[in-house]
Design a protein around this motif. Structure first.
Motif, short mmCIF file in Angstrom:
data_model
loop_
_atom_site.label_atom_id
_atom_site.label_comp_id
_atom_site.label_asym_id
_atom_site.label_seq_id
_atom_site.Cartn_x
_atom_site.Cartn_y
_atom_site.Cartn_z
N HIS A 131 -7.47 -2.14 -2.55
CA HIS A 131 -6.01 -2.33 -2.35
C HIS A 131 -5.63 -2.13 -0.88
O HIS A 131 -4.58 -2.56 -0.45
N HIS A 145 -3.34 9.65 1.56
CA HIS A 145 -2.52 8.53 2.04
C HIS A 145 -1.54 8.98 3.13
O HIS A 145 -1.36 8.27 4.11
N ASP A 165 -9.14 4.50 4.42
CA ASP A 165 -9.05 4.04 3.03
C ASP A 165 -9.88 2.77 2.87
O ASP A 165 -9.62 1.77 3.55
N HIS A 182 0.83 -1.19 0.00
CA HIS A 182 0.00 0.00 0.00
C HIS A 182 0.88 1.26 0.00
O HIS A 182 0.64 2.20 -0.76
N TRP A 216 -13.07 6.67 0.37
CA TRP A 216 -12.65 6.90 1.75
C TRP A 216 -13.82 7.36 2.60
O TRP A 216 -14.74 8.00 2.10
MN MN3 Z 1 -4.95 3.47 -0.68
#
Ligand code: MN3
Length: 206
Positions: A163, A75, A159, A27, A124
């Motif tokens: 992924h 992120h 998140d 990630h 998100w």
């Molecule tokens: Mn992500």
């Protein structure tokens, strides 16, 4: 100035067992890195188009700028919003504001979790302070950049792109969301809240 991938504030395995090392590594090192690279590319391409006076691809690169720029920002926030010593509940001003705007921590937690679980596709859950309205809101962000109010300061983000959790939690997004609460770094969120509320930053619209 190129954007760079910020290092994780802890070891890759520090968030075990709630967040597994393999996912954290991929990630951060691959997905987050790709957003940083995408942001740099968008900035470079827009600069090239300006210099050439040829904006044939401007729509594409403006979209890339918003997507990758927001991806990079969210992120970075996401990593700092988690801690091996996380969990529990917020205290002080943040706790009081959550009670005021959501009617209590449990009600806030429920809405945030539901928003996260029910994001359509990739996105998100985000808790943000809106200085102009002097209020906390929960947003259900699609991709990285859609469905906000301009001016919101993101404080806490979760998140729920596949992924972010698929290796360990497969299709069970709700389990990832439930596990993630054990990592929530309320000290970090409180610091960001205090920063966002500093008087004189943005006047309320009234
Ligand atoms: Mn992500």
């Amino acid at each position: 100035m190129k954007h760079e991938l910020p290092p994780l504030p802890y070891d890759y395995n520090a968030l075990e067992p709630h967040y597994d090392e393999q996912t954290v590594r991929l990630h951060h090192d691959k997905h987050h890195a790709a957003y940083v690279a995408g942001l740099n590319t968008a900035e470079e391409k827009l600069a090239e188009e300006r210099q050439a006076g040829n904006f044939d691809a401007v729509q594409h690169w403006e979209k890339q700028l918003a997507f990758h720029g927001s991806g990079n920002l969210l992120h970075t926030l996401f990593w700092h919003n988690m801690s091996p010593n996380g969990g529990g509940e917020p205290e002080g001003d943040l706790k009081a504001q959550i009670e005021k705007d959501f009617g209590g921590f449990e009600a806030f937690k429920k809405q945030f979790s539901e928003a996260a679980v029910k994001v359509e596709g990739s996105g998100w859950a985000l808790l943000g302070w809106m200085p102009a309205f002097e209020k906390l809101y929960i947003f259900q962000v699609e991709n990285h950049q859609k469905l906000t109010i301009w001016g919101v300061q993101p404080l806490l983000v979760l998140d729920v792109w596949e992924h972010a959790y698929y290796l360990k939690y497969q299709n069970r997004r709700a389990e990832w969301v439930e596990a993630w609460w054990n990592l929530a770094n309320w000290e970090d969120v409180a610091m960001r809240f205090a920063d966002a509320k500093r008087p004189g930053t943005t006047p309320p619209m009234r």
